[in-house]
Design a protein around this motif. Sequence first.
Motif, PDB file in Angstrom:
ATOM      1  N   LYS A  27      -8.152  19.623   1.393  1.00  0.00           N
ATOM      2  CA  LYS A  27      -7.171  19.081   2.333  1.00  0.00           C
ATOM      3  C   LYS A  27      -6.554  17.793   1.796  1.00  0.00           C
ATOM      4  CE  LYS A  27      -9.372  20.935   6.512  1.00  0.00           C
ATOM      5  NZ  LYS A  27     -10.005  20.587   7.802  1.00  0.00           N
ATOM      6  N   LEU A  28      -7.409  16.944   1.181  1.00  0.00           N
ATOM      7  CA  LEU A  28      -6.910  15.687   0.634  1.00  0.00           C
ATOM      8  C   LEU A  28      -5.934  15.939  -0.511  1.00  0.00           C
ATOM      9  CD1 LEU A  28     -10.119  13.449   0.589  1.00  0.00           C
ATOM     10  CD2 LEU A  28      -8.154  13.256   2.098  1.00  0.00           C
ATOM     11  N   PHE A  29      -6.272  16.897  -1.403  1.00  0.00           N
ATOM     12  CA  PHE A  29      -5.387  17.190  -2.523  1.00  0.00           C
ATOM     13  C   PHE A  29      -4.076  17.805  -2.041  1.00  0.00           C
ATOM     14  CE2 PHE A  29      -9.450  17.476  -5.112  1.00  0.00           C
ATOM     15  CZ  PHE A  29      -9.240  16.238  -5.718  1.00  0.00           C
ATOM     16  N   ASP A  30      -4.154  18.653  -1.021  1.00  0.00           N
ATOM     17  CA  ASP A  30      -2.921  19.215  -0.455  1.00  0.00           C
ATOM     18  C   ASP A  30      -2.066  18.119   0.159  1.00  0.00           C
ATOM     19  OD1 ASP A  30      -3.754  21.694  -1.211  1.00  0.00           O
ATOM     20  OD2 ASP A  30      -4.556  22.254   0.760  1.00  0.00           O
ATOM     21  N   PHE A  31      -2.733  17.164   0.851  1.00  0.00           N
ATOM     22  CA  PHE A  31      -2.019  16.041   1.452  1.00  0.00           C
ATOM     23  C   PHE A  31      -1.327  15.211   0.364  1.00  0.00           C
ATOM     24  CE2 PHE A  31      -2.192  11.494   2.559  1.00  0.00           C
ATOM     25  CZ  PHE A  31      -1.332  11.475   3.639  1.00  0.00           C
ATOM     26  N   ALA A  32      -2.035  14.976  -0.748  1.00  0.00           N
ATOM     27  CA  ALA A  32      -1.463  14.191  -1.849  1.00  0.00           C
ATOM     28  C   ALA A  32      -0.263  14.896  -2.459  1.00  0.00           C
ATOM     29  CB  ALA A  32      -2.530  13.942  -2.919  1.00  0.00           C
ATOM     30  N   SER A  33      -0.356  16.223  -2.639  1.00  0.00           N
ATOM     31  CA  SER A  33       0.749  16.980  -3.219  1.00  0.00           C
ATOM     32  C   SER A  33       1.975  16.923  -2.326  1.00  0.00           C
ATOM     33  CB  SER A  33       0.324  18.429  -3.440  1.00  0.00           C
ATOM     34  OG  SER A  33      -0.778  18.498  -4.314  1.00  0.00           O
ATOM     35  N   ARG A  34       1.754  17.121  -1.005  1.00  0.00           N
ATOM     36  CA  ARG A  34       2.890  17.056  -0.078  1.00  0.00           C
ATOM     37  C   ARG A  34       3.520  15.670  -0.048  1.00  0.00           C
ATOM     38  NH1 ARG A  34      -0.690  20.161   3.183  1.00  0.00           N
ATOM     39  NH2 ARG A  34      -1.231  18.285   4.366  1.00  0.00           N
ATOM     40  N   SER A  35       2.661  14.630  -0.098  1.00  0.00           N
ATOM     41  CA  SER A  35       3.170  13.257  -0.067  1.00  0.00           C
ATOM     42  C   SER A  35       3.969  12.950  -1.324  1.00  0.00           C
ATOM     43  CB  SER A  35       2.007  12.278   0.075  1.00  0.00           C
ATOM     44  OG  SER A  35       1.289  12.527   1.250  1.00  0.00           O
ATOM     45  N   LYS A  36       3.469  13.444  -2.467  1.00  0.00           N
ATOM     46  CA  LYS A  36       4.163  13.194  -3.729  1.00  0.00           C
ATOM     47  C   LYS A  36       5.518  13.886  -3.743  1.00  0.00           C
ATOM     48  CE  LYS A  36       2.970  12.807  -8.598  1.00  0.00           C
ATOM     49  NZ  LYS A  36       1.946  13.116  -9.625  1.00  0.00           N
ATOM     50  N   GLU A  37       5.545  15.128  -3.210  1.00  0.00           N
ATOM     51  CA  GLU A  37       6.820  15.850  -3.138  1.00  0.00           C
ATOM     52  C   GLU A  37       7.786  15.145  -2.199  1.00  0.00           C
ATOM     53  OE1 GLU A  37       5.835  19.750  -1.942  1.00  0.00           O
ATOM     54  OE2 GLU A  37       4.859  20.309  -3.832  1.00  0.00           O
ATOM     55  N   ILE A  77       0.845  -1.194   0.000  1.00  0.00           N
ATOM     56  CA  ILE A  77       0.000   0.000   0.000  1.00  0.00           C
ATOM     57  C   ILE A  77       0.881   1.246   0.000  1.00  0.00           C
ATOM     58  CG2 ILE A  77      -1.675   1.351   1.328  1.00  0.00           C
ATOM     59  CD1 ILE A  77      -2.871  -1.203   2.348  1.00  0.00           C
ATOM     60  N   GLY A  78       0.648   2.118  -0.995  1.00  0.00           N
ATOM     61  CA  GLY A  78       1.408   3.352  -1.091  1.00  0.00           C
ATOM     62  C   GLY A  78       0.595   4.561  -0.659  1.00  0.00           C
ATOM     63  N   ILE A  79       1.231   5.735  -0.781  1.00  0.00           N
ATOM     64  CA  ILE A  79       0.575   6.980  -0.390  1.00  0.00           C
ATOM     65  C   ILE A  79      -0.668   7.228  -1.235  1.00  0.00           C
ATOM     66  CG2 ILE A  79       0.811   9.483  -0.251  1.00  0.00           C
ATOM     67  CD1 ILE A  79       2.330   8.028   1.891  1.00  0.00           C
ATOM     68  N   MET A  80      -0.581   7.010  -2.544  1.00  0.00           N
ATOM     69  CA  MET A  80      -1.715   7.266  -3.429  1.00  0.00           C
ATOM     70  C   MET A  80      -2.858   6.290  -3.166  1.00  0.00           C
ATOM     71  SD  MET A  80      -0.627   9.890  -4.791  1.00  0.00           S
ATOM     72  CE  MET A  80      -2.078  10.177  -5.811  1.00  0.00           C
ATOM     73  N   ASP A  81      -2.522   5.054  -2.730  1.00  0.00           N
ATOM     74  CA  ASP A  81      -3.573   4.101  -2.368  1.00  0.00           C
ATOM     75  C   ASP A  81      -4.348   4.598  -1.154  1.00  0.00           C
ATOM     76  OD1 ASP A  81      -2.880   2.256  -4.395  1.00  0.00           O
ATOM     77  OD2 ASP A  81      -1.230   1.526  -3.151  1.00  0.00           O
ATOM     78  N   ILE A  82      -3.620   5.143  -0.183  1.00  0.00           N
ATOM     79  CA  ILE A  82      -4.274   5.702   1.008  1.00  0.00           C
ATOM     80  C   ILE A  82      -5.161   6.871   0.622  1.00  0.00           C
ATOM     81  CG2 ILE A  82      -3.879   6.861   3.210  1.00  0.00           C
ATOM     82  CD1 ILE A  82      -1.313   5.263   3.488  1.00  0.00           C
ATOM     83  N   LEU A  83      -4.646   7.736  -0.284  1.00  0.00           N
ATOM     84  CA  LEU A  83      -5.438   8.873  -0.753  1.00  0.00           C
ATOM     85  C   LEU A  83      -6.698   8.395  -1.464  1.00  0.00           C
ATOM     86  CD1 LEU A  83      -5.763  11.913  -1.273  1.00  0.00           C
ATOM     87  CD2 LEU A  83      -4.459  11.598  -3.386  1.00  0.00           C
ATOM     88  N   ASP A  84      -6.556   7.355  -2.285  1.00  0.00           N
ATOM     89  CA  ASP A  84      -7.696   6.784  -3.006  1.00  0.00           C
ATOM     90  C   ASP A  84      -8.771   6.303  -2.031  1.00  0.00           C
ATOM     91  OD1 ASP A  84      -9.271   5.867  -5.064  1.00  0.00           O
ATOM     92  OD2 ASP A  84      -8.201   3.966  -5.257  1.00  0.00           O
ATOM     93  N   ILE A  85      -8.335   5.603  -0.985  1.00  0.00           N
ATOM     94  CA  ILE A  85      -9.276   5.094   0.024  1.00  0.00           C
ATOM     95  C   ILE A  85      -9.949   6.245   0.765  1.00  0.00           C
ATOM     96  CG2 ILE A  85      -9.451   3.779   2.176  1.00  0.00           C
ATOM     97  CD1 ILE A  85      -7.147   2.036   1.134  1.00  0.00           C
ATOM     98  N   LEU A  86      -9.184   7.288   1.090  1.00  0.00           N
ATOM     99  CA  LEU A  86      -9.746   8.428   1.810  1.00  0.00           C
ATOM    100  C   LEU A  86     -10.798   9.154   0.975  1.00  0.00           C
ATOM    101  CD1 LEU A  86      -6.548   9.962   3.492  1.00  0.00           C
ATOM    102  CD2 LEU A  86      -8.428   8.732   4.609  1.00  0.00           C
ATOM    103  N   ILE A  87     -10.535   9.313  -0.327  1.00  0.00           N
ATOM    104  CA  ILE A  87     -11.495  10.002  -1.199  1.00  0.00           C
ATOM    105  C   ILE A  87     -12.779   9.202  -1.320  1.00  0.00           C
ATOM    106  CG2 ILE A  87     -11.947  10.739  -3.578  1.00  0.00           C
ATOM    107  CD1 ILE A  87      -9.024  11.529  -3.791  1.00  0.00           C
ATOM    108  N   VAL A  88     -12.652   7.887  -1.542  1.00  0.00           N
ATOM    109  CA  VAL A  88     -13.845   7.042  -1.651  1.00  0.00           C
ATOM    110  C   VAL A  88     -14.640   7.052  -0.348  1.00  0.00           C
ATOM    111  CG1 VAL A  88     -14.654   4.663  -1.962  1.00  0.00           C
ATOM    112  CG2 VAL A  88     -12.845   5.567  -3.425  1.00  0.00           C
TER     113      VAL A  88
END
Length: 291
Positions: free
Chosen positions: A269-279, A12-23
């Motif tokens: 907040k979720l998109f900001d979290f994803a951007s920070r995680s990607k960086e 499980i990666g960061i984007m998977d966690i983001l995907d679960i949070l959005i759903v």
Amino acid sequence: MREFFNNIVSNIGIMDILDILIVTYVIYKILGFIKESRAQQLVKGVLVLVIVFFISDYLKLYTLYWVLKGTFTLGLFALIVVFQPELRRGLEYMGRSKLVQTPFGTNNATVDQEIAEQIQAAVTFFSRSKTGALLVFERRTPLKEIMDTGTCVDASISSQMLGNIFYEGAPLHDGAVIIKGGRIAAAGCVLPLTANKNLNPDLGTRHRAGIGITEVSDAMVLIVSEETGIISRAENGRLHRRLTREEVGKLLSDFYQPVEKKEAHPLKKLFDFASRSKEADQTMMEKGADK
């Protein structure tokens, strides 16, 4: 079994966690919308039919099973027809949900505070004198069609102006005032009545109209009863009664507060979290490459 779960967690990666949070967030909002509308009872009815369908299959009740199976074949179209008002409200809700909040006043803290105080003074006077009043505060959903049912005013907000409009005997007193930003946009407007049959029968047309406009828009409404002087607030199809002067002041201050003080949208907040995680991931990869 432990090794199986360890393999899942390790993949499980960061984007998977983001995907679960959005759903999860989307499902939460859908359930919340169903709970706040008549769709709650309709969903219960559909669940009962589904349960009866499986029971009829298990007990070999062929006729009932055949009828329900035929019903479910056309179920999608039936749901669209039955849930039409709720689907419309849901799509409107999605359409007016923005990642960036917009100000509802003049975006000048001093002026907005003065506006809030003027409205608070007017509402307090209406309550004490038992003057019926209906104030509609436009948010993101445009109320142009509602404004067209009344008289264009386009005046500055003051307690004296509101007092003149709702003075008994004045031409525009028996309608709603639409407040758009920092100005009185229109007066004497006709609002749609609520279709809710579960309201207190003692509520009159003014309260039912105040609730009705919040069922088709995201507006906030302040209502003053002509009979009792009770101050009420309507939002999202719900009525909150017996507001005090202090509660009205706090409500208006929150409504007109500068946009930068308002809480960010959860999706932002979720998109900001994803951007920070990607960086962060990219930085770690660069450090690994340097080594």
